[in-house]
Write an enzyme that holds these catalytic residues in place. Structure first.
Site, PDB file in Angstrom:
ATOM      1  N   ASN A  74       0.874  -1.184   0.000  1.00 32.65           N
ATOM      2  CA  ASN A  74       0.000   0.000   0.000  1.00 32.65           C
ATOM      3  C   ASN A  74       0.903   1.224   0.000  1.00 32.65           C
ATOM      4  O   ASN A  74       1.491   1.566   1.021  1.00 32.65           O
ATOM      5  CB  ASN A  74      -0.891  -0.033   1.255  1.00 32.65           C
ATOM      6  N   TRP A  75       1.010   1.854  -1.163  1.00 29.34           N
ATOM      7  CA  TRP A  75       1.938   2.991  -1.298  1.00 29.34           C
ATOM      8  C   TRP A  75       1.353   4.274  -0.697  1.00 29.34           C
ATOM      9  O   TRP A  75       2.040   5.278  -0.616  1.00 29.34           O
ATOM     10  CB  TRP A  75       2.296   3.217  -2.772  1.00 29.34           C
ATOM     11  N   LYS A  76       0.090   4.239  -0.325  1.00 33.44           N
ATOM     12  CA  LYS A  76      -0.606   5.408   0.250  1.00 33.44           C
ATOM     13  C   LYS A  76      -0.409   6.632  -0.668  1.00 33.44           C
ATOM     14  O   LYS A  76      -0.340   6.469  -1.868  1.00 33.44           O
ATOM     15  CB  LYS A  76      -0.104   5.673   1.670  1.00 33.44           C
ATOM     16  N   HIS A  86      -9.639   0.837   4.655  1.00 30.66           N
ATOM     17  CA  HIS A  86      -8.381   1.072   5.378  1.00 30.66           C
ATOM     18  C   HIS A  86      -8.649   1.979   6.575  1.00 30.66           C
ATOM     19  O   HIS A  86      -9.470   2.891   6.499  1.00 30.66           O
ATOM     20  CB  HIS A  86      -7.347   1.700   4.440  1.00 30.66           C
ATOM     21  N   GLU A 101      -7.133   4.379   7.802  1.00 35.91           N
ATOM     22  CA  GLU A 101      -6.933   5.816   7.584  1.00 35.91           C
ATOM     23  C   GLU A 101      -8.173   6.441   6.950  1.00 35.91           C
ATOM     24  O   GLU A 101      -8.501   7.598   7.209  1.00 35.91           O
ATOM     25  CB  GLU A 101      -5.671   6.053   6.740  1.00 35.91           C
ATOM     26  N   GLU A 103      -5.666  -5.487  10.277  1.00 35.55           N
ATOM     27  CA  GLU A 103      -4.707  -4.415  10.516  1.00 35.55           C
ATOM     28  C   GLU A 103      -5.037  -3.730  11.844  1.00 35.55           C
ATOM     29  O   GLU A 103      -5.856  -2.797  11.873  1.00 35.55           O
ATOM     30  CB  GLU A 103      -4.776  -3.382   9.390  1.00 35.55           C
ATOM     31  N   GLY A 118       2.004   1.937  10.893  1.00 30.85           N
ATOM     32  CA  GLY A 118       2.936   3.063  10.818  1.00 30.85           C
ATOM     33  C   GLY A 118       3.619   3.392  12.137  1.00 30.85           C
ATOM     34  O   GLY A 118       4.238   4.456  12.253  1.00 30.85           O
ATOM     35  N   SER A 136       3.099  -2.444  10.359  1.00 34.14           N
ATOM     36  CA  SER A 136       4.548  -2.452  10.632  1.00 34.14           C
ATOM     37  C   SER A 136       5.228  -3.764  10.252  1.00 34.14           C
ATOM     38  O   SER A 136       6.133  -4.230  10.960  1.00 34.14           O
ATOM     39  CB  SER A 136       4.821  -2.087  12.098  1.00 34.14           C
ATOM     40  N   GLY A 145       2.711  -1.300   4.345  1.00 33.29           N
ATOM     41  CA  GLY A 145       2.698   0.133   4.038  1.00 33.29           C
ATOM     42  C   GLY A 145       4.103   0.645   3.814  1.00 33.29           C
ATOM     43  O   GLY A 145       4.676   0.484   2.736  1.00 33.29           O
TER      44      GLY A 145
HETATM   45  C1  PEP Z   1      -0.958   0.057   5.965  1.00 34.59           C
HETATM   46  O1  PEP Z   1      -1.050   1.247   5.806  1.00 34.59           O
HETATM   47  O2  PEP Z   1      -1.812  -0.708   5.472  1.00 34.59           O
HETATM   48  C2  PEP Z   1       0.159  -0.458   6.758  1.00 34.59           C
HETATM   49  C3  PEP Z   1       0.116  -1.693   7.151  1.00 34.59           C
HETATM   50  O3  PEP Z   1       1.177   0.427   7.018  1.00 34.59           O
HETATM   51  P1  PEP Z   1       2.584   0.083   7.721  1.00 34.59           P
HETATM   52  O4  PEP Z   1       3.098  -1.194   7.113  1.00 34.59           O
HETATM   53  O5  PEP Z   1       3.456   1.251   7.409  1.00 34.59           O
HETATM   54  O6  PEP Z   1       2.324  -0.086   9.175  1.00 34.59           O
END
Ligand code: PEP
Length: 252
Positions: A9-11, A95, A97, A167, A173, A210, A231
């Site tokens: 997931n490049w956001k 997601h 976010e 998640e 993050g 993470s 992410g």
């Molecule tokens: C995500 O945004 O889906 C995610 C898992 O981010 P990260 O790996 O940076 O925690």
């Protein structure tokens, strides 16, 4: 042999040129799909058609969101049909976010999954508890509620054809990934709940939060973890490749 998924997931990161560079870097370090391992990247909308035209060779394309309608007066929105048109096969829905910033509800997320599947996209449905919910012992209850409401809106058939990403919000993050025990426990609870809802097909369950090259192999060793939604680490070619290679090793 069950298929593993590694989804990046490049956001809201990378201009088109940078996205092309990352794809080329991923190919050069063999961070691509192999038998039993599907590699998917989910760039921002603006990079999708550029990547499709360039050619992805072994990497599938996903989007980070879609609208619930096919077309119409929805300024700023993008439909599943449009995403299919630019080469996507997957779309992330729900997601945390977006739940936080756009106040998306489980019912809406279920409707998005239904809509996505109708237009040929496989939904990657995100669920997960907040830190306070975990601390007060409510993790299973929260997961049950989220999944029940999504199934109510989308139907068990849609969920059985989707991918689910667990998640935990506190792990996204933060550098604080769930332990293998926490991930396995949550995934087993999700699987048991899906069984209760007559989702008989084995739905791939991804862990997200993470994930790094250092913890991926441990997570992939859990019996109910079928892959990862990644992410931050998906923006670094070598690190993402190590996660893909750990997924591949876990199938041997
Ligand atoms: C995500 O945004 O889906 C995610 C898992 O981010 P990260 O790996 O940076 O925690």
């Amino acid at each position: 042999m069950r298929t593993r998924f590694v989804v990046g997931n490049w956001k809201m990161n990378l201009l088109r040129g940078e996205a092309l560079e990352l794809i080329e870097a991923l190919k050069s370090v063999d961070a691509v799909s192999h038998e039993h391992v599907s590699v998917v990247v989910c760039p921002p909308f603006t990079a999708l058609s550029t990547l499709t035209e360039h050619g992805l060779q072994g990497i599938e394309l996903g989007a980070q969101n879609c609208h619930v309608s096919q077309k119409g007066a929805f300024t700023g929105e993008v439909s599943a049909e449009m995403l299919r048109d630019v080469g996507c096969s997957y779309v992330i829905v729900g997601h945390s976010e977006r739940r936080r910033d756009q106040h998306e509800t489980d019912a809406e997320i279920g409707r998005k999954a239904l809509h996505a599947l109708q237009f040929g996209l496989r939904p990657i449905i995100c669920v997960g508890e907040q830190l306070e919910e975990r601390q007060s012992g409510m993790t299973h209850e929260v997961l049950h509620r989220q999944i029940s409401e999504i199934i109510e809106a989308a139907g068990a058939d849609v969920v059985s054809k989707s991918v689910i990403a667990y998640e935990p919000v506190w792990a996204i993050g933060t550098g604080l990934a769930a332990t293998t025990e926490q991930a396995q426990d949550a995934h087993a609870a999700i699987r048991a709940h899906l069984d209760q809802h007559a989702v008989t097909h084995r739905v791939p369950l991804l862990y997200g939060g993470s994930v790094t090259a250092a913890n991926a192999a441990g997570l992939f060793s859990c019996p109910d973890v079928d892959g990862a939604l990644v992410g931050g680490a998906s923006l670094k070619a070598m690190e993402f490749a190590q996660i893909v290679h750990a997924a591949r090793d876990s199938t041997r």
